[in-house]
Structure formats: C-alpha cells, structure tokens
Design an enzyme around this catalytic site. Structure first.
Site, PDB file in Angstrom:
ATOM      1  N   HIS A 127     -29.272  15.968 -63.125  1.00 45.50           N
ATOM      2  CA  HIS A 127     -28.360  14.874 -62.821  1.00 45.50           C
ATOM      3  C   HIS A 127     -27.212  14.860 -63.841  1.00 45.50           C
ATOM      4  O   HIS A 127     -27.372  15.319 -64.966  1.00 45.50           O
ATOM      5  CB  HIS A 127     -29.162  13.564 -62.894  1.00 45.50           C
ATOM      6  CG  HIS A 127     -28.385  12.354 -62.513  1.00 45.50           C
ATOM      7  ND1 HIS A 127     -27.831  11.511 -63.447  1.00 45.50           N
ATOM      8  CD2 HIS A 127     -28.077  11.850 -61.305  1.00 45.50           C
ATOM      9  CE1 HIS A 127     -27.194  10.522 -62.807  1.00 45.50           C
ATOM     10  NE2 HIS A 127     -27.339  10.709 -61.505  1.00 45.50           N
ATOM     11  N   SER A 169     -26.340   4.938 -59.771  1.00 45.84           N
ATOM     12  CA  SER A 169     -27.715   5.039 -59.312  1.00 45.84           C
ATOM     13  C   SER A 169     -27.764   6.267 -58.414  1.00 45.84           C
ATOM     14  O   SER A 169     -26.769   6.630 -57.784  1.00 45.84           O
ATOM     15  CB  SER A 169     -28.117   3.777 -58.557  1.00 45.84           C
ATOM     16  OG  SER A 169     -28.297   4.067 -57.190  1.00 45.84           O
ATOM     17  N   LYS A 170     -28.929   6.901 -58.390  1.00 46.52           N
ATOM     18  CA  LYS A 170     -29.030   8.144 -57.626  1.00 46.52           C
ATOM     19  C   LYS A 170     -28.790   7.888 -56.135  1.00 46.52           C
ATOM     20  O   LYS A 170     -28.518   8.799 -55.383  1.00 46.52           O
ATOM     21  CB  LYS A 170     -30.382   8.809 -57.872  1.00 46.52           C
ATOM     22  CG  LYS A 170     -30.443   9.292 -59.312  1.00 46.52           C
ATOM     23  CD  LYS A 170     -31.644  10.116 -59.673  1.00 46.52           C
ATOM     24  CE  LYS A 170     -31.525  10.460 -61.161  1.00 46.52           C
ATOM     25  NZ  LYS A 170     -32.768  10.848 -61.769  1.00 46.52           N
ATOM     26  N   ARG A 171     -28.895   6.630 -55.747  1.00 42.61           N
ATOM     27  CA  ARG A 171     -28.670   6.313 -54.331  1.00 42.61           C
ATOM     28  C   ARG A 171     -27.201   6.041 -54.010  1.00 42.61           C
ATOM     29  O   ARG A 171     -26.844   5.824 -52.872  1.00 42.61           O
ATOM     30  CB  ARG A 171     -29.516   5.093 -53.932  1.00 42.61           C
ATOM     31  CG  ARG A 171     -30.987   5.427 -53.800  1.00 42.61           C
ATOM     32  CD  ARG A 171     -31.767   4.184 -53.454  1.00 42.61           C
ATOM     33  NE  ARG A 171     -31.604   3.150 -54.490  1.00 42.61           N
ATOM     34  CZ  ARG A 171     -32.362   3.039 -55.563  1.00 42.61           C
ATOM     35  NH1 ARG A 171     -33.366   3.853 -55.723  1.00 42.61           N
ATOM     36  NH2 ARG A 171     -32.155   2.103 -56.461  1.00 42.61           N
ATOM     37  N   ASP A 172     -26.368   6.043 -55.042  1.00 41.79           N
ATOM     38  CA  ASP A 172     -24.946   5.780 -54.828  1.00 41.79           C
ATOM     39  C   ASP A 172     -24.287   7.049 -54.281  1.00 41.79           C
ATOM     40  O   ASP A 172     -24.052   8.003 -55.008  1.00 41.79           O
ATOM     41  CB  ASP A 172     -24.322   5.386 -56.183  1.00 41.79           C
ATOM     42  CG  ASP A 172     -22.851   5.070 -56.076  1.00 41.79           C
ATOM     43  OD1 ASP A 172     -22.244   5.380 -55.035  1.00 41.79           O
ATOM     44  OD2 ASP A 172     -22.304   4.513 -57.040  1.00 41.79           O
TER      45      ASP A 172
END
Ligand code: GLU
Length: 446
Positions: free
Chosen positions: A16, A215-218
């Site tokens: 990441h 956030s990884k969901r962004d």
C-alpha cells in the site's frame, strides 16, 4: 553506533502507498546516515497472511528502486527475518520475563493451555522523544496487563517486535502513527530486560483531498503500488511523489532523483501535519518524468498498453509515430490508449475561434483547395505532407499563419495541436480528405 533501521510489514496484502512510504523513509534514513536497512516479515497474525504477500512487498519495493541489506530473501547476520521462524527466541525471552516476575500465565478455563500477560508496572510514566512529534508521555495506569504470548504459543506484535528490534540491533524505529500507543507497551519490555530503547519516530497519516484518512476502500485514489505499476507510472516518479508525503527538502525543488532525495533527507523536516495525497501533483510529477524519457523508452513503455487494448502494434514505424505525437501529453503509460482513441475517433468539429480565423483570412479557401488537391496525390508520409504545405505556399505566394492555419484547421478543426504533418500521416488519407470536404462545405455558408 551504526544506524540500523527496519521496515517490518505483515504479509497481509499488496504493498500500500502508506507502507511504501514507511519503507521509503526508513530507507532514506539509513542511506543518509550510512546505516543498514533491514526488512523483517511480521507474519504472526497467521489468519491475515495472504499467499504471495511477502513476495509482493519485496518485488514492489525493488521496483520502486529500494534495496536492502538484510531480509528473508537475502539473509544476514541477524536472521531469521520472518517472525514465524523465530518462535523459539520469543519463547526463551517470554520464559525469562515469567521467571523475573514481569509476566504471568493466564490459563484458559479447563485447559492446560495458557496465555502470557505482561504485568504493567503501577504508577509509572513512559516518556519518549519522538523524532517527528517531540516529547510524548503515557501513564501506565492507562494500560492494562497485555497479552505477550497467545495460548497457541504465538507472540503478539508488541512483544515480538521488541525481541526482534533488540536482537537485530535496531537503532531507529520509523513507523506509522497508529503505533504511537503501542510504544509504551514496548518500552515496558525493553525496561524489564534492561535493554537500550531505540529512537522512535511516528509518521503522520495520509489524507485525501477532503482531509479524510486514506482508507483502502476509497476508490478515488489508486492506493497499491502494483496498480501504479500496471498503469504505467514510472517508479522514479512514484518514489519522488511518496517521499514528499510528509517530508519536504530545504531546497525549493520538487522533482528529485533518489540520489538527490538521499542527499537532502533530513528527518527533522518530517511533517507533524497529515500528509495530503494530491492526485494532481502525482500526475504532474509523473508527466515530468515521462517528458524526460527518451523516445525509445517511451515507445517501450506504451507498446504493452496498446497491445492490451487490442491496438495493432505490428507496424513499428506507426507505433513510433503515434508515440512521438502523444509523448508530451501523456501522464502515465496506459493513458496512451485513451489518447489514441481521442486522436482517431473524436468527432470532427471546427472550433469557433478557427471559424473566425477562416472568415477573416482571404487566402484560406485557395490554400485549402490546393492542399486538398496535393493530398489526393500524396503518399501521405509526414515528409511528403510537410513538403506539400511548402509547395502550396510557393504556388499561391502565401506564407506563415496564412498558409499553416488553413491547412491545420481544415484537417483538425483546431488552431493549436501537435505536429501537423505527423498527425495527418497517422490519421490517413481517407479521414483527412473527408475532414477537408466537411470544412469546405462549412465555408460555403460563410
Ligand atoms: N508489522 C507492523 C505493521 O505492519 C510493524 C510495525 C512496526 O514497524 O513496529 O504495522
């Protein structure tokens, strides 16, 4: 004492942006202090490990241009470098803490299995001087006795990390700010053994443009290094961008090679404020690096992306012409496909300003007609088209803007654009003559 720093990822997924930044800052710290940079894999959270996680971390870090002195794949004098291969060591040190009374067993009900908890001292203050944030204080009464070793014999992060950092002679620990509250727990273990405590530095979070933590969901921001690699970003550019997430050099320059970053790196310039992930800035930096690429390298970058989009790349000369035409506008490799589509498939529209130009240019109609005439006979190579424009000018005794603009407008609809002969050669005879026809029809109504 030799500086030794480490990047200690858990192999729980792809590399990441945030982890890459941690690795990069550790690397820079080591390089700017003539120190060692170590990679240790923290794989004790077995359920969260993913197959290929370690490999993905290492291969993406080396793609970014980092190298390291010790790691699971390279070995080194302080190995092994995977925590699951160090269980005996943790056991040995856990037993010592039990013997010394710093820890106690906690049996699982009705079982002989036990976890080991660290006995948190009463009324103690833990103070450390954080490289980024200055003095930080914690009271022991805020921390409850915490689990060091789980009842399956696997140590928890806060315990294993101390044993490893001590045995691996780590002098500086640079990591994400989510670990600040773990630090007093780790200090307790160092103190119990009477070991030197390394210098800690906790880097701020990375936020998006709305100031919210990434956030990884962004999905508005691409967050994994692998994805940037697949999109055809350049590793040097991405490294340059990430190094500026929470750090700035004292010189007023943003485009910096790895060498320059190392030379200018100064941990006292690590920012206390959250680092903003500026998508535009990344685009700008990558574009700058792409501009500096040689034509050959740029063709090499673009070709696989064209192929993937089913664009025929068998004609090398055609690919080379396409790339040289679009080089200056390309932000990242895969974008060549979009630019290609835009170039070939965009509807032909003569923009308003161009219409104005044609209206006030007395030679426009004659130039366009002569140009059309010549093009029907042309072999359509860029050179032939270039010569043709000159010939038209000579024949009609027109030059400069009065010559070039009508040719450009009649074939592209716009006043400014990339090299005209090259563009027309790529577009091909049929499309270009069709556009000229449309322009002439339009001019009939002037
Ligand atoms: N495995 C931890 C993480 O990925 C390392 C934290 C540390 O550097 O101490 O967050």
């Amino acid at each position: 004492m030799k500086v030794r720093v480490r990047y200690a990822p858990s192999p729980t997924g792809l590399l990441h942006i945030g982890n890459a930044r941690t690795a990069i800052f550790n690397y820079l710290y080591a390089k700017s202090h003539d120190g060692d940079f170590i990679i240790r894999i923290e794989d004790t959270d077995i359920k969260r490990n993913v197959v290929g996680g370690e490999q993905s971390q290492l291969s993406n870090l080396s793609w970014l241009g980092l190298d390291w002195d010790e790691s699971p794949d390279k070995g080194g004098a302080y190995g092994p470098y995977r925590q699951l291969e160090r269980l005996d060591l943790y056991k040995e040190y856990a037993l010592k803490l039990l013997e010394m009374g710093y820890a106690y067993k906690e049996y699982k009900e009705g079982s002989t299995k036990f976890a080991i908890r660290f006995r948190v001292p009463e009324n103690k203050e833990y103070v450390f001087n954080d490289l980024v944030r200055g003095t930080l204080r914690f009271q022991s009464k805020e921390v409850e006795d915490w689990i060091m070793v789980k009842d399956n014999g696997i140590p928890t992060y806060n315990f294993a990390v101390v044993i490893d950092d001590h045995l691996m002679a780590i002098t500086h620990v640079l990591r994400g700010e989510e670990h600040i509250t773990n630090t007093p727990k780790q200090m307790m273990v160092y103190e119990a053994f009477g070991w030197d405590i390394p210098t800690f530095g906790h880097m701020t979070i990375i936020v998006n443009e709305k100031k919210k933590k990434l956030s990884k969901r962004d999905h508005s921001i691409v967050q994994f290094i692998q994805q940037y690699r697949e999109l055809g970003y350049l590793p040097e550019a991405l490294l340059n961008f990430i190094a500026l997430l929470g750090w700035s050099p004292s010189i007023n320059q943003e485009i910096l090679s790895l060498e320059e970053i190392i030379q200018n790196f100064d941990s006292s310039r690590l920012s206390k404020a959250p680092a903003m992930f500026d998508v535009q800035k990344l685009a700008y930096i990558n574009k700058e690096y792409i501009k500096k690429m040689s034509h050959e390298d740029f063709v090499e970058l673009c070709t696989p992306h064209l192929e993937k989009a089913n664009i025929d790349v068998a004609n090398k000369e055609w690919v080379s012409d396409l790339c040289s035409l679009l080089h200056d506008r390309t932000v990242y490799g895969a974008q060549i496909v979009e630019l290609h589509h835009e170039f070939f498939h965009q509807a032909f529209v003569v923009e308003d300003e161009a219409i104005e130009f044609l209206k006030q240019e007395p030679n426009a109609l004659n130039v366009i007609k002569a140009f059309k005439e010549g093009l029907t006979q042309s072999d359509f190579s860029a050179n032939a088209i270039k010569d043709l424009i000159k010939e038209v000018g000579k024949g009609l005794e027109v030059k400069g803007k009065s010559l070039f603009m009508p040719c450009r407008i009649a074939t592209t609809g716009i006043l400014h654009g990339p090299d005209l002969p090259k563009s027309l050669s790529l577009l091909g005879k049929e499309l270009v003559l069709d556009r000229i026809e449309k322009t002439l029809e339009l001019m009939e109504n002037f």
